[in-house]
Design a protein around this motif. Structure first.
Motif, PDB file in Angstrom:
ATOM      1  N   GLN A 203      43.647  28.311  36.786  1.00 23.53           N
ATOM      2  CA  GLN A 203      44.279  29.341  37.601  1.00 23.53           C
ATOM      3  C   GLN A 203      45.323  30.116  36.804  1.00 23.53           C
ATOM      4  O   GLN A 203      45.429  31.343  36.922  1.00 23.53           O
ATOM      5  N   ILE A 204      46.077  29.397  35.978  1.00 24.64           N
ATOM      6  CA  ILE A 204      47.086  30.062  35.137  1.00 24.64           C
ATOM      7  C   ILE A 204      46.416  31.017  34.148  1.00 24.64           C
ATOM      8  O   ILE A 204      46.867  32.155  33.945  1.00 24.64           O
ATOM      9  N   ILE A 207      45.326  34.127  35.946  1.00 24.64           N
ATOM     10  CA  ILE A 207      46.459  35.008  36.246  1.00 24.64           C
ATOM     11  C   ILE A 207      46.916  35.761  35.001  1.00 24.64           C
ATOM     12  O   ILE A 207      47.279  36.943  35.065  1.00 24.64           O
ATOM     13  N   LYS A 208      46.882  35.081  33.848  1.00 25.10           N
ATOM     14  CA  LYS A 208      47.370  35.686  32.604  1.00 25.10           C
ATOM     15  C   LYS A 208      46.344  36.602  31.949  1.00 25.10           C
ATOM     16  O   LYS A 208      46.669  37.291  30.979  1.00 25.10           O
ATOM     17  N   LYS A 214      44.573  43.415  39.107  1.00 24.41           N
ATOM     18  CA  LYS A 214      45.855  42.869  39.541  1.00 24.41           C
ATOM     19  C   LYS A 214      45.787  42.214  40.915  1.00 24.41           C
ATOM     20  O   LYS A 214      46.399  41.165  41.146  1.00 24.41           O
ATOM     21  N   ARG A 217      44.366  38.791  40.663  1.00 19.62           N
ATOM     22  CA  ARG A 217      45.308  37.874  40.030  1.00 19.62           C
ATOM     23  C   ARG A 217      46.449  37.500  40.966  1.00 19.62           C
ATOM     24  O   ARG A 217      46.953  36.379  40.933  1.00 19.62           O
ATOM     25  N   ARG A 218      46.858  38.443  41.805  1.00 22.22           N
ATOM     26  CA  ARG A 218      47.923  38.173  42.766  1.00 22.22           C
ATOM     27  C   ARG A 218      47.487  37.139  43.794  1.00 22.22           C
ATOM     28  O   ARG A 218      48.278  36.280  44.208  1.00 22.22           O
ATOM     29  N   TRP A 221      47.632  33.885  42.115  1.00 20.10           N
ATOM     30  CA  TRP A 221      49.050  33.548  41.939  1.00 20.10           C
ATOM     31  C   TRP A 221      49.623  32.956  43.220  1.00 20.10           C
ATOM     32  O   TRP A 221      50.370  31.977  43.181  1.00 20.10           O
ATOM     33  N   LEU A 224      48.246  29.481  43.623  1.00 22.88           N
ATOM     34  CA  LEU A 224      48.919  28.574  42.687  1.00 22.88           C
ATOM     35  C   LEU A 224      50.306  28.211  43.184  1.00 22.88           C
ATOM     36  O   LEU A 224      50.751  27.062  43.045  1.00 22.88           O
ATOM     37  N   LEU A 225      50.994  29.166  43.769  1.00 24.59           N
ATOM     38  CA  LEU A 225      52.329  28.927  44.303  1.00 24.59           C
ATOM     39  C   LEU A 225      52.280  27.913  45.442  1.00 24.59           C
ATOM     40  O   LEU A 225      53.097  26.974  45.500  1.00 24.59           O
TER      41      LEU A 225
END
Length: 397
Positions: A203-204, A207-208, A214, A217-218, A221, A224-225
């Protein structure tokens, strides 16, 4: 087929055999009752190594320095009478893996071979997953970790290389999903750690990856949060959660995963570390007494038979190699920094290879395993050194 391509393919097969050596031995020895599998496998690895070396004599000078350091500490340990490791084990689990990583590897082929290895277990799967600890409903940890190589390789192959035209690949995917479910049921907590770290890392990386839109990826993110908050809550309230989960599952007649059974027993026994705290304390104190290092595989002798190894690769590197071992540990984890901070600078297939080795190395070797039985650890160390020194090798195969 040209000589270079043939050498790459042979080296890929060699690397896959090194990584799968434990699983191959388990399948053929415990499953098919073929008791000569170890010498046969080691002979095959040695033969492939010789052929690959003849086809491609090039090797990184940094790999040579690494192996010279290992050799020096090995003979020092022999002279001091503290090393109980055979030269054969060092060659198979350290020397040849380092040499293999100094040459090119076909990542797609490597993942495919490794996930195909899992199919060898189908006729004997029940024999392999017999409980080692009946009261815990847990299979041998070596079986769990060995199959995780196949599962992670199948996941990465599915994500990056899947083709709708190859039916055999999909058979492997399905079978490895079955293996994953089985491991989640009867595996140890180390297996859970590997799987969780794999999910979070993927997941990281997603995102990167600036090539992805975008808004996508959001979304990842945000996911993941949420997962991070849950994991923090779980860690802070692990005793209560495990005990409640056990009660709920038991009362409803649902099979309780081995991980929960074992964790519950440790919580009740007031030792969730499973004795690791005493182990770590001994080795940390020993390192402080002698920062030069005690020699290769010297844990058993120095602890008077109390501890076979530290169950942590950072401690074991530091204990056996002293201050040099700290640099070894740094090079093992250094690729994590590159993956997260500079992943777009790393060629795609090489990045996938790093992820595969990283997931099968760091989570497990932080809590379990002897470094002299982990060929993937020495491969990761070799890659870390090469990446640190001007990214010596970023290949596209």
């Amino acid at each position: 087929m040209n000589k270079k391509k043939f050498a790459i393919q042979l080296n890929t097969i060699l690397a896959s055999l090194l990584l799968m050596s434990r699983l191959i031995i388990i399948i053929f020895y415990s499953g098919y009752d073929f008791y000569y599998i170890t010498p046969v496998l080691y002979s095959l690895i040695a033969s492939l190594f010789i052929i690959v070396t003849l086809l491609n004599k090039k090797i990184s000078k940094y790999s040579c320095i690494l192996l010279m350091i290992v050799s020096t500490y090995y003979f020092v340990g022999i002279l001091n009478g503290v090393t109980d490791l055979s030269i054969l084990d060092i060659i198979i689990y350290c020397f040849i893996p380092v040499f293999a990583m100094s040459k090119e590897i076909n990542t797609k082929m490597l993942l495919r071979i490794i996930m195909f290895f899992s199919l060898l277990s189908i006729p004997v799967i029940e024999k392999l997953f017999v409980f080692q600890y009946i009261s815990l409903q847990q299979v041998d940890m070596s079986v769990t970790y060995a199959f995780l190589f196949c599962i992670i390789s199948a996941c990465l192959h599915f994500i990056y290389f899947r083709s709708s035209k190859n039916i055999l690949d999909y058979i492997c995917y399905i079978f490895n999903v079955y293996l994953l479910i089985k491991i989640l049921s009867v595996g140890n907590r180390g297996a859970y750690l590997v799987i969780v770290v794999f999910i979070l890392l993927m997941q990281i990386l997603y995102i990167k990856n600036k090539e992805i839109k975008k808004n996508k990826r959001r979304m990842v993110w945000l996911l993941l949060l949420i997962e991070s908050v849950f994991l923090i809550y779980f860690a802070l309230n692990i005793d209560t959660i495990i005990l409640n989960l056990f009660d709920i599952l038991s009362k409803n007649g649902i099979n309780v995963p081995s991980f929960i059974i074992k964790m519950r027993r440790q919580i009740i026994g007031n030792d969730i570390s499973n004795g690791r705290n005493d182990v770590y304390s001994f080795f940390i104190n020993s390192i402080l007494v002698n920062p030069i290092g005690y020699g290769i595989s010297s844990s058993n002798a120095i602890s008077n038979g109390l501890y076979a190894y530290p169950h942590n690769f950072i401690l074991q590197f530091s204990f056996e190699f002293g201050l040099i071992g700290i640099f070894f540990s740094f090079f093992v984890v250094y690729p994590i920094y590159l993956l997260i901070k500079k992943q777009n600078m790393i060629e795609k297939n090489f990045k996938i290879l790093i992820v595969f080795l990283l997931i099968n190395t760091v989570p497990k070797c932080l809590i379990s395993g002897d470094i002299w039985e982990q060929s993937q650890l020495w491969m990761m160390l070799s890659i870390g050194i090469m990446l640190f020194k001007k990214k010596e090798r970023i290949y596209d195969k």
